[in-house]
Enzyme design. Structure first.
Site, PDB file in Angstrom:
ATOM      1  N   HIS A 180       0.848  -1.189   0.000  1.00  0.00           N
ATOM      2  CA  HIS A 180       0.000   0.000   0.000  1.00  0.00           C
ATOM      3  C   HIS A 180       0.880   1.234   0.000  1.00  0.00           C
ATOM      4  CE1 HIS A 180      -3.112   2.867   1.192  1.00  0.00           C
ATOM      5  NE2 HIS A 180      -3.951   1.961   0.719  1.00  0.00           N
ATOM      6  N   ASP A 206      -7.894  -5.714   0.104  1.00  0.00           N
ATOM      7  CA  ASP A 206      -8.345  -6.584  -0.988  1.00  0.00           C
ATOM      8  C   ASP A 206      -7.889  -8.035  -0.838  1.00  0.00           C
ATOM      9  OD1 ASP A 206      -9.655  -4.580  -2.541  1.00  0.00           O
ATOM     10  OD2 ASP A 206      -7.698  -3.794  -3.080  1.00  0.00           O
TER      11      ASP A 206
HETATM   12  N1  CMC Z   1       4.131  -7.517  -4.704  1.00  0.00           N
HETATM   13  C1  CMC Z   1       5.481  -7.511  -4.895  1.00  0.00           C
HETATM   14  N2  CMC Z   1       6.236  -6.419  -4.799  1.00  0.00           N
HETATM   15  C2  CMC Z   1       5.612  -5.276  -4.509  1.00  0.00           C
HETATM   16  C3  CMC Z   1       4.240  -5.197  -4.279  1.00  0.00           C
HETATM   17  C4  CMC Z   1       3.488  -6.384  -4.408  1.00  0.00           C
HETATM   18  N3  CMC Z   1       2.172  -6.369  -4.215  1.00  0.00           N
HETATM   19  N4  CMC Z   1       3.901  -3.933  -4.002  1.00  0.00           N
HETATM   20  C5  CMC Z   1       5.034  -3.227  -4.052  1.00  0.00           C
HETATM   21  N5  CMC Z   1       6.082  -4.035  -4.329  1.00  0.00           N
HETATM   22  C6  CMC Z   1       7.509  -3.654  -4.411  1.00  0.00           C
HETATM   23  C7  CMC Z   1       7.815  -2.944  -5.722  1.00  0.00           C
HETATM   24  O1  CMC Z   1       8.187  -3.840  -6.731  1.00  0.00           O
HETATM   25  C8  CMC Z   1       8.922  -2.028  -5.281  1.00  0.00           C
HETATM   26  O2  CMC Z   1      10.087  -2.800  -5.197  1.00  0.00           O
HETATM   27  P1  CMC Z   1      11.537  -2.170  -5.601  1.00  0.00           P
HETATM   28  O3  CMC Z   1      11.821  -1.160  -4.541  1.00  0.00           O
HETATM   29  O4  CMC Z   1      12.445  -3.325  -5.629  1.00  0.00           O
HETATM   30  O5  CMC Z   1      11.341  -1.544  -6.956  1.00  0.00           O
HETATM   31  C9  CMC Z   1       8.534  -1.623  -3.853  1.00  0.00           C
HETATM   32  O6  CMC Z   1       7.730  -2.723  -3.365  1.00  0.00           O
HETATM   33  C10 CMC Z   1       7.733  -0.344  -3.776  1.00  0.00           C
HETATM   34  O7  CMC Z   1       6.607  -0.503  -4.632  1.00  0.00           O
HETATM   35  P2  CMC Z   1       5.871   0.640  -5.415  1.00  0.00           P
HETATM   36  O8  CMC Z   1       5.256   0.080  -6.646  1.00  0.00           O
HETATM   37  O9  CMC Z   1       6.797   1.806  -5.558  1.00  0.00           O
HETATM   38  O10 CMC Z   1       4.745   1.014  -4.367  1.00  0.00           O
HETATM   39  P3  CMC Z   1       3.518   1.962  -4.650  1.00  0.00           P
HETATM   40  O11 CMC Z   1       3.267   2.687  -3.385  1.00  0.00           O
HETATM   41  O12 CMC Z   1       3.745   2.782  -5.863  1.00  0.00           O
HETATM   42  O13 CMC Z   1       2.340   0.944  -4.985  1.00  0.00           O
HETATM   43  C11 CMC Z   1       0.521  -0.526  -4.735  1.00  0.00           C
HETATM   44  C12 CMC Z   1       1.323   0.607  -4.096  1.00  0.00           C
HETATM   45  C13 CMC Z   1      -0.676  -0.787  -3.865  1.00  0.00           C
HETATM   46  C14 CMC Z   1       0.035  -0.087  -6.128  1.00  0.00           C
HETATM   47  C15 CMC Z   1       1.424  -1.782  -4.845  1.00  0.00           C
HETATM   48  O14 CMC Z   1       1.824  -2.192  -3.558  1.00  0.00           O
HETATM   49  C16 CMC Z   1       0.736  -2.930  -5.593  1.00  0.00           C
HETATM   50  O15 CMC Z   1       0.800  -2.974  -6.817  1.00  0.00           O
HETATM   51  N6  CMC Z   1       0.074  -3.862  -4.850  1.00  0.00           N
HETATM   52  C17 CMC Z   1      -0.659  -4.922  -5.496  1.00  0.00           C
HETATM   53  C18 CMC Z   1      -2.001  -4.435  -5.958  1.00  0.00           C
HETATM   54  C19 CMC Z   1      -2.946  -4.198  -4.800  1.00  0.00           C
HETATM   55  O16 CMC Z   1      -3.109  -5.029  -3.924  1.00  0.00           O
HETATM   56  N7  CMC Z   1      -3.640  -3.044  -4.821  1.00  0.00           N
HETATM   57  C20 CMC Z   1      -4.620  -2.685  -3.808  1.00  0.00           C
HETATM   58  C21 CMC Z   1      -4.163  -1.539  -2.962  1.00  0.00           C
HETATM   59  S1  CMC Z   1      -5.151  -1.293  -1.477  1.00  0.00           S
HETATM   60  C22 CMC Z   1      -6.780  -1.003  -1.961  1.00  0.00           C
HETATM   61  C23 CMC Z   1      -6.932   0.017  -3.036  1.00  0.00           C
HETATM   62  O17 CMC Z   1      -6.314   1.068  -3.062  1.00  0.00           O
HETATM   63  O18 CMC Z   1      -7.726  -0.221  -3.929  1.00  0.00           O
END
Ligand code: CMC
Length: 391
Positions: A268, A325
């Protein structure tokens, strides 16, 4: 002209002032108008929480009764909008239908002036009331059953189940376990400060656009798997993993970032601790499955996956925990809700937050149009007449 900071994904940009939802990411706290969300799930009805988010205070008994009456009245949907449903292909995704039919409400209520307080209040109530009806009709369309109208004697959550599962041919009894679960689901998803879809609604609304169109924009933004679409994606991921024994291989793929594989329902932007909504959802899933006497093999896969991930350095270092989720889909499956409706249910619940945030923005005059800047990285000025073209 002037200076601005480059902040892709808006990780450190505060875009508004808001008194609706408070999140403490490191501690894993979420409050609606100061009330703990887990407490609200335990103690309040969805419609009470909708009132709280929209108005700012807990309703008195009389205020709630009046609000309930108003919402019931606005659950009627214009027959022209109802007629739209017959034109979608049978396999249309219900989220696609939602974008279209909520947007179409702006044809019916085109005279609306967002700057007029009474108009605004009416739009908020209409959207809270009508979106669940449209959601259930999208489902009924996909299975070719007649659309059901809500009933005045049922609660907000009960009406959702009734419109989803009743038919004109048989007596339908709402299962109290299911109604409690839907009530909790709705409350858990109602608001979450400036997420992508809420920010979309605010930006669309900042141009004084029609609020029904702004909410349709919010639905579109929610649809993707990184946001509300994650609940659907989690189930697909668990089905692909299949059995707990396959978890280590899947986690290895995630860590290797194989073809962008992510652990859906984890991570998140704000929570760097266990999402408090996920904690509630996890408890709820166990309770609902037990009370309904259902065993879902995907629950075992999800539990094993969570255990393995939370013990792994990759997830620990990045502070990745289950989000709301992760477990919600397993609960919805137990209630007989098809996967394609999961994100629609998120949209239906989040509509309360969207209209509350939109109303807050307009009523408090936070109406400076949303207009981010960019860092231009294209060609310098050149002459069309002197260019030979790409060939
Ligand atoms: N699985 C594996 N690695 C992950 C995940 C994940 N679910 N989420 C983040 N990371 C890693 C990412 O690859 C990155 O690694 P590195 O530093 O090596 O590049 C690091 O963690 C930071 O990730 P980010 O993409 O910069 O984080 P963000 O804040 O931009 O993204 C997120 C947040 C929710 C989009 C992401 O965690 C994600 O894609 N999660 C899976 C989808 C999900 O469950 N979404 C629902 C969110 S909560 C309810 C809602 O908002 O709808």
């Amino acid at each position: 002209t002037g200076y601005f900071s480059y902040d892709p994904g808006f990780t450190c940009t505060g875009s508004c002032l808001s008194a609706i939802t408070f999140i403490d990411g490191p501690k894993g706290v979420c409050l609606y108008r100061g009330y703990s969300v887990p407490d609200l799930v335990d103690q309040a009805q969805a419609l009470e929480v909708a009132y709280l988010l929209l108005v700012g205070e807990k309703p008195s008994v009389a205020q709630l009764a009046e609000f309930r009456k108003e919402i019931q009245k606005h659950m009627l949907v214009h027959e022209k909008v109802k007629a739209m449903f017959s034109n979608f292909t049978i396999n249309a995704h219900p989220m696609a239908i939602m974008v279209a039919v909520i947007g179409a409400l702006s044809c019916i209520f085109s005279e609306l002036d967002p700057l007029d307080e009474e108009h605004r209040w009416l739009a908020c109530k209409r959207l809270i009331a009508k979106v669940p009806v449209l959601a259930c009709w999208a489902y009924k369309t996909s299975i070719g059953q007649p659309m059901m109208y809500p009933r005045a004697d049922l609660s907000f959550a009960e009406n959702f189940l009734y419109m989803m599962f009743a038919t004109p041919m048989e007596e339908y009894q709402v299962n109290p376990v299911a109604a409690k679960a839907i009530n909790a689901f709705m409350i858990l998803h109602m608001d979450h400060e400036q997420n992508a879809s809420t920010s979309t609604v605010r930006i669309a609304g900042s141009s004084q656009a029609n609020p029904y169109a702004c909410i349709a924009a919010g639905v579109a933004s929610l649809w993707g798997p990184a946001h509300g679409g994650a609940n659907e994606a989690v189930i697909k991921m668990l089905e692909e993993i299949g059995v707990p024994e396959n978890v280590p291989n899947f986690v290895a793929d995630v860590k290797a970032k194989k073809e962008g594989v992510r652990l859906m329902g984890f991570g998140h932007r704000v929570y760097k601790n266990y999402d408090p909504r996920a904690k509630v959802m996890k408890g709820l899933v166990a309770q609902v499955l037990q009370e309904l006497g259902i065993e879902d093999p995907l629950l075992k896969v999800a539990q094993e996956l969570e255990k393995v991930a939370l013990a792994d350095d990759y997830f620990v270092q990045r502070k990745l925990y289950p989000n709301v989720d992760y477990y919600s889909g397993i609960m919805l499956r137990a209630l007989g809700i098809p996967t394609s409706m999961f994100t629609v249910m998120f949209a239906m619940s989040r509509t309360v937050g969207w209209v509350s945030q939109w109303n807050e923005m307009v009523s408090e005059g936070q109406m400076r149009i949303g207009r981010p800047r960019q860092l231009y990285v294209g060609p310098k000025e050149r002459k069309w007449s002197e260019s030979k073209g790409a060939g």
